[in-house]
Motif scaffolding. Structure first.
Motif, PDB file in Angstrom:
ATOM      1  N   GLY A 112      33.994  31.547  31.543  1.00 56.69           N
ATOM      2  CA  GLY A 112      34.241  32.615  32.503  1.00 56.69           C
ATOM      3  C   GLY A 112      33.664  32.209  33.841  1.00 56.69           C
ATOM      4  O   GLY A 112      32.781  31.335  33.907  1.00 56.69           O
ATOM      5  N   SER A 113      34.167  32.807  34.932  1.00 55.79           N
ATOM      6  CA  SER A 113      33.538  32.451  36.211  1.00 55.79           C
ATOM      7  C   SER A 113      32.117  32.989  36.259  1.00 55.79           C
ATOM      8  O   SER A 113      31.297  32.510  37.029  1.00 55.79           O
ATOM      9  CB  SER A 113      34.364  32.888  37.420  1.00 55.79           C
ATOM     10  OG  SER A 113      35.043  34.061  37.200  1.00 55.79           O
ATOM     11  N   ASP A 114      31.796  33.943  35.405  1.00 54.17           N
ATOM     12  CA  ASP A 114      30.420  34.435  35.365  1.00 54.17           C
ATOM     13  C   ASP A 114      29.415  33.311  35.052  1.00 54.17           C
ATOM     14  O   ASP A 114      28.335  33.267  35.620  1.00 54.17           O
ATOM     15  CB  ASP A 114      30.275  35.559  34.330  1.00 54.17           C
ATOM     16  CG  ASP A 114      30.871  36.876  34.829  1.00 54.17           C
ATOM     17  OD1 ASP A 114      31.231  36.953  36.026  1.00 54.17           O
ATOM     18  OD2 ASP A 114      30.974  37.820  34.036  1.00 54.17           O
ATOM     19  N   TYR A 138      30.021  42.249  44.114  1.00 49.70           N
ATOM     20  CA  TYR A 138      30.408  42.053  42.721  1.00 49.70           C
ATOM     21  C   TYR A 138      29.086  41.947  41.963  1.00 49.70           C
ATOM     22  O   TYR A 138      28.222  41.140  42.318  1.00 49.70           O
ATOM     23  CB  TYR A 138      31.242  40.782  42.569  1.00 49.70           C
ATOM     24  CG  TYR A 138      31.531  40.427  41.130  1.00 49.70           C
ATOM     25  CD1 TYR A 138      32.091  41.362  40.263  1.00 49.70           C
ATOM     26  CD2 TYR A 138      31.250  39.161  40.636  1.00 49.70           C
ATOM     27  CE1 TYR A 138      32.351  41.040  38.943  1.00 49.70           C
ATOM     28  CE2 TYR A 138      31.518  38.825  39.319  1.00 49.70           C
ATOM     29  CZ  TYR A 138      32.067  39.770  38.475  1.00 49.70           C
ATOM     30  OH  TYR A 138      32.325  39.455  37.170  1.00 49.70           O
ATOM     31  N   CYS A 178      33.810  37.856  48.149  1.00 46.11           N
ATOM     32  CA  CYS A 178      34.734  38.147  47.068  1.00 46.11           C
ATOM     33  C   CYS A 178      36.058  38.509  47.744  1.00 46.11           C
ATOM     34  O   CYS A 178      36.120  39.477  48.484  1.00 46.11           O
ATOM     35  CB  CYS A 178      34.153  39.316  46.292  1.00 46.11           C
ATOM     36  SG  CYS A 178      34.809  39.507  44.684  1.00 46.11           S
ATOM     37  N   ASN A 182      35.961  43.007  44.838  1.00 47.62           N
ATOM     38  CA  ASN A 182      35.811  43.958  43.741  1.00 47.62           C
ATOM     39  C   ASN A 182      34.514  44.712  44.058  1.00 47.62           C
ATOM     40  O   ASN A 182      33.485  44.069  44.194  1.00 47.62           O
ATOM     41  CB  ASN A 182      35.690  43.177  42.425  1.00 47.62           C
ATOM     42  CG  ASN A 182      35.417  44.071  41.241  1.00 47.62           C
ATOM     43  OD1 ASN A 182      35.447  45.288  41.354  1.00 47.62           O
ATOM     44  ND2 ASN A 182      35.148  43.471  40.100  1.00 47.62           N
ATOM     45  N   ASP A 209      34.923  34.012  45.820  1.00 40.80           N
ATOM     46  CA  ASP A 209      35.363  34.397  44.482  1.00 40.80           C
ATOM     47  C   ASP A 209      36.791  34.925  44.572  1.00 40.80           C
ATOM     48  O   ASP A 209      37.041  35.987  45.144  1.00 40.80           O
ATOM     49  CB  ASP A 209      34.408  35.467  43.931  1.00 40.80           C
ATOM     50  CG  ASP A 209      34.701  35.811  42.471  1.00 40.80           C
ATOM     51  OD1 ASP A 209      35.836  35.571  42.003  1.00 40.80           O
ATOM     52  OD2 ASP A 209      33.789  36.332  41.807  1.00 40.80           O
ATOM     53  N   ALA A 211      38.965  35.774  42.070  1.00 40.32           N
ATOM     54  CA  ALA A 211      39.420  36.247  40.763  1.00 40.32           C
ATOM     55  C   ALA A 211      40.787  36.955  40.850  1.00 40.32           C
ATOM     56  O   ALA A 211      41.573  36.917  39.911  1.00 40.32           O
ATOM     57  CB  ALA A 211      38.377  37.192  40.158  1.00 40.32           C
ATOM     58  N   TYR A 212      41.062  37.609  41.993  1.00 42.43           N
ATOM     59  CA  TYR A 212      42.275  38.422  42.132  1.00 42.43           C
ATOM     60  C   TYR A 212      43.281  37.826  43.108  1.00 42.43           C
ATOM     61  O   TYR A 212      44.223  38.498  43.517  1.00 42.43           O
ATOM     62  CB  TYR A 212      41.898  39.843  42.585  1.00 42.43           C
ATOM     63  CG  TYR A 212      40.926  40.510  41.644  1.00 42.43           C
ATOM     64  CD1 TYR A 212      41.377  41.072  40.448  1.00 42.43           C
ATOM     65  CD2 TYR A 212      39.564  40.537  41.917  1.00 42.43           C
ATOM     66  CE1 TYR A 212      40.487  41.651  39.566  1.00 42.43           C
ATOM     67  CE2 TYR A 212      38.670  41.118  41.045  1.00 42.43           C
ATOM     68  CZ  TYR A 212      39.134  41.677  39.869  1.00 42.43           C
ATOM     69  OH  TYR A 212      38.248  42.251  38.987  1.00 42.43           O
ATOM     70  N   THR A 238      39.525  32.394  37.897  1.00 43.69           N
ATOM     71  CA  THR A 238      39.334  32.807  36.508  1.00 43.69           C
ATOM     72  C   THR A 238      40.664  32.885  35.768  1.00 43.69           C
ATOM     73  O   THR A 238      41.715  33.092  36.390  1.00 43.69           O
ATOM     74  CB  THR A 238      38.630  34.176  36.441  1.00 43.69           C
ATOM     75  OG1 THR A 238      38.426  34.516  35.064  1.00 43.69           O
ATOM     76  CG2 THR A 238      39.465  35.284  37.091  1.00 43.69           C
ATOM     77  N   SER A 240      40.786  35.194  33.482  1.00 40.40           N
ATOM     78  CA  SER A 240      40.640  36.535  32.905  1.00 40.40           C
ATOM     79  C   SER A 240      41.646  37.543  33.450  1.00 40.40           C
ATOM     80  O   SER A 240      41.919  38.542  32.798  1.00 40.40           O
ATOM     81  CB  SER A 240      39.237  37.075  33.186  1.00 40.40           C
ATOM     82  OG  SER A 240      38.263  36.293  32.551  1.00 40.40           O
ATOM     83  N   LYS A 241      42.148  37.334  34.648  1.00 36.38           N
ATOM     84  CA  LYS A 241      42.935  38.381  35.294  1.00 36.38           C
ATOM     85  C   LYS A 241      44.425  38.097  35.165  1.00 36.38           C
ATOM     86  O   LYS A 241      45.049  38.563  34.226  1.00 36.38           O
ATOM     87  CB  LYS A 241      42.465  38.549  36.736  1.00 36.38           C
ATOM     88  CG  LYS A 241      40.950  38.810  36.863  1.00 36.38           C
ATOM     89  CD  LYS A 241      40.542  40.187  36.385  1.00 36.38           C
ATOM     90  CE  LYS A 241      39.093  40.330  35.948  1.00 36.38           C
ATOM     91  NZ  LYS A 241      38.059  39.983  36.897  1.00 36.38           N
ATOM     92  N   ARG A 249      37.030  33.955  27.689  1.00 41.11           N
ATOM     93  CA  ARG A 249      35.944  33.519  28.567  1.00 41.11           C
ATOM     94  C   ARG A 249      36.199  32.127  29.139  1.00 41.11           C
ATOM     95  O   ARG A 249      35.665  31.130  28.651  1.00 41.11           O
ATOM     96  CB  ARG A 249      34.582  33.546  27.836  1.00 41.11           C
ATOM     97  CG  ARG A 249      34.274  34.808  27.043  1.00 41.11           C
ATOM     98  CD  ARG A 249      34.386  36.062  27.904  1.00 41.11           C
ATOM     99  NE  ARG A 249      33.572  35.971  29.098  1.00 41.11           N
ATOM    100  CZ  ARG A 249      34.052  36.172  30.345  1.00 41.11           C
ATOM    101  NH1 ARG A 249      35.315  36.492  30.555  1.00 41.11           N
ATOM    102  NH2 ARG A 249      33.258  36.053  31.366  1.00 41.11           N
ATOM    103  N   ILE A 250      37.025  32.042  30.155  1.00 43.42           N
ATOM    104  CA  ILE A 250      37.226  30.746  30.808  1.00 43.42           C
ATOM    105  C   ILE A 250      37.600  30.935  32.278  1.00 43.42           C
ATOM    106  O   ILE A 250      38.419  31.789  32.622  1.00 43.42           O
ATOM    107  CB  ILE A 250      38.258  29.872  30.035  1.00 43.42           C
ATOM    108  CG1 ILE A 250      38.349  28.478  30.651  1.00 43.42           C
ATOM    109  CG2 ILE A 250      39.621  30.539  29.912  1.00 43.42           C
ATOM    110  CD1 ILE A 250      38.926  27.431  29.700  1.00 43.42           C
TER     111      ILE A 250
HETATM  112  C1  LIG Z   1      36.834  39.864  36.838  1.00 40.40           C
HETATM  113  C2  LIG Z   1      36.083  39.111  37.860  1.00 40.40           C
HETATM  114  C3  LIG Z   1      35.711  37.793  37.626  1.00 40.40           C
HETATM  115  C4  LIG Z   1      36.068  37.111  36.347  1.00 40.40           C
HETATM  116  O1  LIG Z   1      34.958  36.869  35.604  1.00 40.40           O
HETATM  117  P1  LIG Z   1      35.130  36.034  34.257  1.00 40.40           P
HETATM  118  O2  LIG Z   1      33.715  35.734  33.902  1.00 40.40           O
HETATM  119  O3  LIG Z   1      35.904  34.805  34.626  1.00 40.40           O
HETATM  120  O4  LIG Z   1      35.843  36.890  33.280  1.00 40.40           O
HETATM  121  C5  LIG Z   1      35.040  37.110  38.601  1.00 40.40           C
HETATM  122  N1  LIG Z   1      34.743  37.693  39.763  1.00 40.40           N
HETATM  123  C6  LIG Z   1      35.098  38.941  40.032  1.00 40.40           C
HETATM  124  C7  LIG Z   1      34.802  39.529  41.350  1.00 40.40           C
HETATM  125  C8  LIG Z   1      35.762  39.694  39.076  1.00 40.40           C
HETATM  126  O5  LIG Z   1      36.083  40.968  39.340  1.00 40.40           O
END
Ligand SMILES: *Cc1c(COP(=O)(O)O)cnc(C)c1O
Length: 383
Positions: A112-114, A138, A178, A182, A209, A211-212, A238, A240-241, A249-250
């Motif tokens: 995940g980017s986390d 975020y 971001c 977010n 970041d 992500a979107y 990411t 995830s989106k 988780r990647i």
């Molecule tokens: C959803 C989101 C991510 C994604 O996180 P993952 O760990 O890749 O799931 C990253 N940054 C922001 C701002 C997000 O909202």
């Protein structure tokens, strides 16, 4: 997470998934004090699960689900789960390098980017560094900085957008942007971010970041990926989106090869499992699914905005797969929607009290939301 919780004795036998752990007042063994700076951390608060499958609008997931070819790749990868994964996700890394026209040593794949956000904090903030981020940020940007003993400067948003001018004047080791943001869904242009990078190049590493990013109207004019390719910024992406692989988780980042080398030196070698790696390779190859998800969200956020507008709520113009709606009575609004099986994210949890963040839902999800909103309006008219 909680060592104290895990050490506590269980109360009698429990069926799987129903274990209750009795919180004990103190651990059974003497343990050192936690690091003093950890006390100030507000743990990440995830979205509440929805009462219905389609009512999940609290976590910005993709309601269309993953591509069929990604699912097939995931199934195939199960047979080799006795093997360790590629430590640096080489197959995926090579695809991503081609995709972004960078060299493979400019890419780092993470759990995940986390995970990547935590690695950045370890490498550039641990032991007294300074991070600057938007207020509200975020959540993970602030949490990771505090975890490693860094300081966080929060720069208030201006008209719901990052105040890049004020951020440029902050003395910080890491600057988090971001884009789209977010929880607001607002953006800045790539040109504007390039200015920030130029203004702060002598002291800060700018982390964008994205992500979107796949949901914005003009990806080319918004994404800082070109700056990352030049090694002048770090861009986080990411799966995830838009690729709908949040549960696997990647994610990955693109940066200067020296930044990637530093992050490689602090990471755990097998943090990204092989199911995630192989599925991501298939997911990124399915451009038709990407286009479908992008169009669904772009139409959906218009519709979501209009529905909320008609119900009498102001909405922050969004370029993401969610909108932030301003609701005077946040708690009542959240509870009302919950009665219709709809879960949204309360703004107070995200640092914007008096608002809720709502993800573009599935088609049946729209129906649930419409039913809930109609009833709120009816109640309002009566009152
Ligand atoms: C959803 C989101 C991510 C994604 O996180 P993952 O760990 O890749 O799931 C990253 N940054 C922001 C701002 C997000 O909202």
């Amino acid at each position: 997470m909680s060592a104290a919780g895990e050490a506590a004795p269980r109360t009698g036998p429990a069926r799987p998934g129903t274990e209750k752990v009795t919180p004990s007042a103190a651990p059974r063994h003497a343990v050192p004090q936690q690091r003093s700076w950890l006390a100030q951390i507000q743990p990440y608060r995830p979205g509440r699960p929805a009462g219905t499958r389609d009512g999940s609008m609290a976590s910005n997931e993709n309601p269309l689900g993953p591509s069929q070819s990604a699912l097939t790749a995931a199934h195939r990868s199960l047979a080799t789960m006795h093997r360790y994964p590629q430590p640096l996700a080489d197959d995926l890394r090579l695809r991503l390098a081609e995709f972004h026209r960078v060299t493979p040593d400019q890419i780092l794949v993470g759990n995940g980017s986390d995970e990547l956000i935590f690695l950045l904090a370890l490498a550039y903030l641990a032991g007294g560094g300074v991070a600057a981020c938007a207020d509200p940020p975020y959540q993970m940007d602030a949490i990771s900085s505090l975890v490693v003993g860094g300081a966080v400067i929060r720069v208030p948003l201006q008209d719901w957008r990052h105040d890049l001018g004020s951020m440029a004047r902050t003395r910080a080791d890491l600057l988090y942007v971001c884009n789209p943001h977010n929880p607001t869904g607002t953006t800045h242009s790539a040109t504007r971010i390039e200015q920030l990078v130029d203004q702060t190049a002598d002291q800060s590493l700018v982390v964008v970041d994205e992500a979107y990013i796949d949901f914005v109207d003009d990806v080319e004019a918004t994404s800082a990926i070109r700056l990352a390719a030049d090694g002048r910024a770090v861009v986080l992406r990411t799966f995830s989106k838009i690729y709908a692989l949040a549960g696997l988780r990647i994610g990955y980042l693109v940066a200067h090869r020296d930044v990637v080398a530093v992050l490689r030196s602090v990471r755990a070698p097998f943090s990204v499992n092989q199911i995630a790696q192989r599925t991501a390779v298939a997911a990124i190859a399915d451009r038709a699914h990407w286009s479908r998800a992008r169009e669904y969200v772009r139409v959906g956020r218009q519709r979501l905005t209009q529905m909320l507008d008609e119900a009498g709520y102001a909405v922050v113009p969004s370029q993401a797969n969610f909108v932030l709606a301003l609701v005077p009575d946040e708690e009542h609004f959240v509870e009302h929607l919950a009665r219709y099986g709809v879960s949204v994210r309360p703004g107070s949890v995200l640092g914007v009290p008096g608002a809720v963040r709502i993800t573009v839902p599935s088609e049946p999800g729209f129906d649930l939301l419409a039913a809930a909103l109609a009833e709120i309006r009816w109640n309002d008219r009566r009152g």
